[in-house]
Design an enzyme around this catalytic site. Structure first.
Site, PDB file in Angstrom:
ATOM      1  N   GLY A 126       0.843  -1.181   0.000  1.00  0.00           N
ATOM      2  CA  GLY A 126       0.000   0.000   0.000  1.00  0.00           C
ATOM      3  C   GLY A 126       0.879   1.233   0.000  1.00  0.00           C
ATOM      4  N   GLU A 169      -0.689   3.156   6.681  1.00  0.00           N
ATOM      5  CA  GLU A 169      -0.810   4.191   5.632  1.00  0.00           C
ATOM      6  C   GLU A 169      -1.586   5.406   6.138  1.00  0.00           C
ATOM      7  OE1 GLU A 169       1.161   3.875   3.304  1.00  0.00           O
ATOM      8  OE2 GLU A 169       1.521   1.718   3.322  1.00  0.00           O
ATOM      9  N   THR A 196       9.621   7.904  20.644  1.00  0.00           N
ATOM     10  CA  THR A 196       9.996   6.665  19.946  1.00  0.00           C
ATOM     11  C   THR A 196      11.517   6.593  19.895  1.00  0.00           C
ATOM     12  OG1 THR A 196       9.856   7.807  17.817  1.00  0.00           O
ATOM     13  CG2 THR A 196       7.906   6.584  18.528  1.00  0.00           C
TER      14      THR A 196
HETATM   15  N1  ARG Z   1       4.046   0.969   2.468  1.00  0.00           N
HETATM   16  C1  ARG Z   1       4.438  -0.275   3.069  1.00  0.00           C
HETATM   17  C2  ARG Z   1       4.754  -1.285   1.976  1.00  0.00           C
HETATM   18  O1  ARG Z   1       4.042  -1.340   0.998  1.00  0.00           O
HETATM   19  C3  ARG Z   1       3.365  -0.810   3.974  1.00  0.00           C
HETATM   20  C4  ARG Z   1       3.874  -1.644   5.082  1.00  0.00           C
HETATM   21  C5  ARG Z   1       2.742  -2.111   5.966  1.00  0.00           C
HETATM   22  N2  ARG Z   1       3.159  -3.121   6.896  1.00  0.00           N
HETATM   23  C6  ARG Z   1       2.366  -4.108   7.346  1.00  0.00           C
HETATM   24  N3  ARG Z   1       2.785  -4.966   8.233  1.00  0.00           N
HETATM   25  N4  ARG Z   1       1.141  -4.224   6.933  1.00  0.00           N
HETATM   26  O2  ARG Z   1       5.709  -2.020   2.074  1.00  0.00           O
HETATM   27 ZN    ZN Z   2       5.149   3.471   5.179  1.00  0.00          ZN
HETATM   28 CA    CA Z   3      12.003   9.013  17.586  1.00  0.00          CA
END
Ligand code: ARG
Ligand code: ZN
Ligand code: CA
Length: 259
Positions: A126, A169, A196
């Site tokens: 995503g 996202e 963090t």
């Molecule tokens: N933008 C990231 C990708 O496409 C999304 C990561 C989301 N991580 C997850 N565990 N769902 O790699």
């Molecule tokens: Zn990301």
């Molecule tokens: Ca930090």
């Protein structure tokens, strides 16, 4: 702000003509909305897995998501738009966001969070726009098999089966950066969030606590944060510092959602 803010959502399901599985059912869409309302309210069942040392940092963001009940013309809607496309799939170049390129046109981005669900190319789960990007591109795009927890997301062996891609996202959509600061292990840049730990690089899979990098011991990386890259089952918290950034976004670039 008094009480939770509710973000109206429109889900554009863009499915290939010969690919009925891409046309995910209403139940799968609803399962994603349920996940979002758990994750953003710290009501997710796995929040109990947060290590003791970080328990006080867990944030209930007071942000909720509801499928739109009125379309841009004020007509009743279930908040789900279905489009059939001749395109075999989409990628980060935003073709899914316009009917001219085989996708679905957005609803006004100052009143709706647009989510496009489609076949994505390669290993892309995503992607999202940060606040301040062009309105016609604003929103999140999620591969159908990483959206929600049922239907195509429930395929055996899928580590992205808990709807956390969308949680991640939307974190970006509310101005959160990746927790490791996108500096390829350099420890030189961070996520602009004070609570963090500075972290070298993305974590993937299911790490074990503690994982020390960038001299961040003894507790190490907060790899169970939604803004890392672990499997869905391995991420289950936002922090108070991340909430401060999300609230600044809601009081600034996305203030139209507070009205
Ligand atoms: N933008 C990231 C990708 O496409 C999304 C990561 C989301 N991580 C997850 N565990 N769902 O790699
Ligand atoms: Zn990301
Ligand atoms: Ca930090």
């Amino acid at each position: 702000r008094r009480g939770p803010v509710v973000i109206p959502v429109v889900v554009h399901v863009v499915a290939g003509r010969d690919h009925p599985e891409q046309n995910i059912d209403d139940e799968q869409v609803h399962s994603q909305i349920t996940v979002l309302n758990q994750d953003f309210r710290a009501a997710n069942p796995d929040v109990s897995k947060v290590p003791d040392v970080w328990r006080d940092l867990v944030a209930d963001t007071q942000i909720e998501f509801r499928l739109a009940t009125r379309d841009p013309n004020g007509e009743p809607t279930d908040g789900i738009v279905r489009v059939v496309t001749d395109r075999p799939g989409f990628d980060h170049r935003d073709g899914v966001k316009s009917s001219r390129t085989g996708g679905a046109d957005p609803w006004p981005s100052d009143r709706y969070l647009n989510m496009w669900v489609c076949q994505l190319a390669g290993s892309l789960l995503g992607y999202a726009t940060f606040p301040g990007q062009p309105p016609h591109l604003d929103g999140v795009v999620i591969g159908h098999s990483f959206f929600g927890t049922t239907g195509t997301a429930a395929a055996p062996g899928n580590p992205f089966n808990r709807g956390r891609t969308t949680t991640h996202e939307i974190g970006h959509w509310l101005n959160l950066f990746h927790i490791w600061g996108d500096d390829d292990g350099a420890c030189s840049s961070d996520d602009k969030v004070a609570d963090t730990p500075n972290q070298a690089d993305a974590n993937t899979g299911m790490p074990t606590f503690p994982h020390v990098t960038c001299a961040n011991g003894p507790n190490g990386d907060m790899f169970m944060n939604y803004m890392d890259y672990t499997d869905d089952a391995g991420m289950f918290m936002f922090t108070q510092g991340q909430l401060a950034r999300m609230n600044a976004c809601l009081e600034g670039a996305r203030a139209s959602f507070l009205a």
